[in-house]
Design a protein around this motif. Structure first.
Motif, mmCIF file in Angstrom:
data_model
loop_
_atom_site.group_PDB
_atom_site.id
_atom_site.type_symbol
_atom_site.label_atom_id
_atom_site.label_comp_id
_atom_site.label_asym_id
_atom_site.label_seq_id
_atom_site.Cartn_x
_atom_site.Cartn_y
_atom_site.Cartn_z
ATOM 1 N N VAL A 182 7.130 3.224 -3.980
ATOM 2 C CA VAL A 182 8.273 3.267 -3.071
ATOM 3 C C VAL A 182 9.395 3.996 -3.791
ATOM 4 O O VAL A 182 9.516 3.938 -5.012
ATOM 5 C CB VAL A 182 8.716 1.855 -2.634
ATOM 6 C CG1 VAL A 182 7.630 1.183 -1.816
ATOM 7 C CG2 VAL A 182 9.110 0.991 -3.807
ATOM 8 N N ILE A 215 7.656 5.733 1.288
ATOM 9 C CA ILE A 215 6.469 5.097 0.714
ATOM 10 C C ILE A 215 5.399 6.163 0.543
ATOM 11 O O ILE A 215 5.043 6.847 1.499
ATOM 12 C CB ILE A 215 5.975 3.957 1.629
ATOM 13 C CG1 ILE A 215 7.087 2.922 1.789
ATOM 14 C CG2 ILE A 215 4.710 3.335 1.071
ATOM 15 C CD1 ILE A 215 6.831 1.902 2.863
ATOM 16 N N ILE A 235 9.775 -5.243 1.126
ATOM 17 C CA ILE A 235 9.963 -4.021 1.892
ATOM 18 C C ILE A 235 8.992 -4.074 3.064
ATOM 19 O O ILE A 235 7.788 -4.230 2.879
ATOM 20 C CB ILE A 235 9.678 -2.770 1.032
ATOM 21 C CG1 ILE A 235 10.642 -2.719 -0.146
ATOM 22 C CG2 ILE A 235 9.758 -1.504 1.881
ATOM 23 C CD1 ILE A 235 10.291 -1.661 -1.181
ATOM 24 N N PHE A 289 13.301 3.252 2.235
ATOM 25 C CA PHE A 289 12.372 3.711 1.216
ATOM 26 C C PHE A 289 11.368 4.694 1.794
ATOM 27 O O PHE A 289 10.877 4.502 2.902
ATOM 28 C CB PHE A 289 11.567 2.527 0.654
ATOM 29 C CG PHE A 289 12.395 1.547 -0.093
ATOM 30 C CD1 PHE A 289 12.524 1.644 -1.470
ATOM 31 C CD2 PHE A 289 13.059 0.535 0.569
ATOM 32 C CE1 PHE A 289 13.288 0.737 -2.162
ATOM 33 C CE2 PHE A 289 13.830 -0.372 -0.118
ATOM 34 C CZ PHE A 289 13.946 -0.273 -1.488
ATOM 35 N N THR A 320 7.062 -2.391 6.222
ATOM 36 C CA THR A 320 6.572 -1.103 6.699
ATOM 37 C C THR A 320 5.471 -1.362 7.720
ATOM 38 O O THR A 320 5.174 -2.511 8.049
ATOM 39 C CB THR A 320 6.069 -0.222 5.529
ATOM 40 O OG1 THR A 320 5.797 1.094 6.014
ATOM 41 C CG2 THR A 320 4.827 -0.807 4.874
#
Length: 155
Positions: free
Chosen positions: A80, A32, A65, A30, A67
Motif C-alpha cells: 500500500v 494498492i 485499510i 492508498f 478495499t
C-alpha cells in the motif's frame, strides 16, 4: 446479493468533499499494488502466470485499510502506498469477503497510520444527487477525482 463498492468513492458525497480541495481526505487514501497468481483448477500441478494489478483503498481506523476483495484476490504480495508518499508499505489481507466484494488490509507497523484521520461512510445519496468518487483508476499513478450524479440506488 453482491455489492461492488466503487470504493474510491469512500461514500463521499458532494456535500462532504470538494473536488478541488481534498485536504486531510487525501492522506487517508492508498494505492494498492498487488502481485497475484490465480490457481489453475484444471491442472493444479501447473502454475498460472504471475500478474500485477492495482486498486484503491482507504483508512478506516484500527490500523485497517478497506478495499474491494477483487483488488487483492489471489494476492501473493501486496503493498500500500499513501498519496504523495514514495515509499510503499507491505500489507496483508486481514479479512476478505467475496460475497460483498470487500477486504480489510493491515500493515505490520501500526505507527504507519499515526496522524491519519479515518474515513467514514455517509448516508446513501439521494437519486439525482451529486457525488464525487476519488481513487486510482486502472493504470493511473495519480489520484483521480470524478464528479457525477446518482441515477439509481438499490439495497
Amino acid at each position: 446479493m453482491r455489492f461492488i463498492l466503487p470504493l474510491f468513492l469512500a461514500m463521499l458525497w458532494a456535500s462532504e468533499l470538494l473536488a478541488v480541495n481534498l485536504g486531510s481526505t487525501r492522506k487517508s487514501l492508498f494505492k494498492i499494488h498487488v502481485i497475484s497468481q490465480t490457481p489453475n483448477y484444471e491442472q493444479p500441478w501447473a502454475q498460472n502466470p504471475v500478474q500485477g494489478s492495482s486498486g484503491t483503498g482507504f483508512y478506516i481506523g484500527k490500523e485497517g485499510i478497506l478495499t474491494n476483495a477483487h483488488v487483492v484476490a489471489d494476492g501473493k504480495f501486496i503493498t500500500v502506498q499513501r498519496d504523495g508518499d514514495d515509499k510503499p508499505m507491505t500489507a496483508r489481507v486481514r479479512f476478505i469477503a467475496h460475497d460483498c466484494d470487500l477486504a480489510l488490509l493491515e500493515v505490520s507497523d501500526p505507527n504507519y497510520f499515526r496522524g491519519m484521520t479515518p474515513m467514514h461512510f455517509a448516508d446513501f445519496p439521494e437519486v439525482r444527487g451529486s457525488v464525487n468518487t476519488i481513487g486510482y483508476p486502472t493504470g493511473g499513478e495519480q489520484l483521480s477525482i470524478t464528479q457525477g450524479v446518482v441515477s439509481r440506488v438499490s439495497y
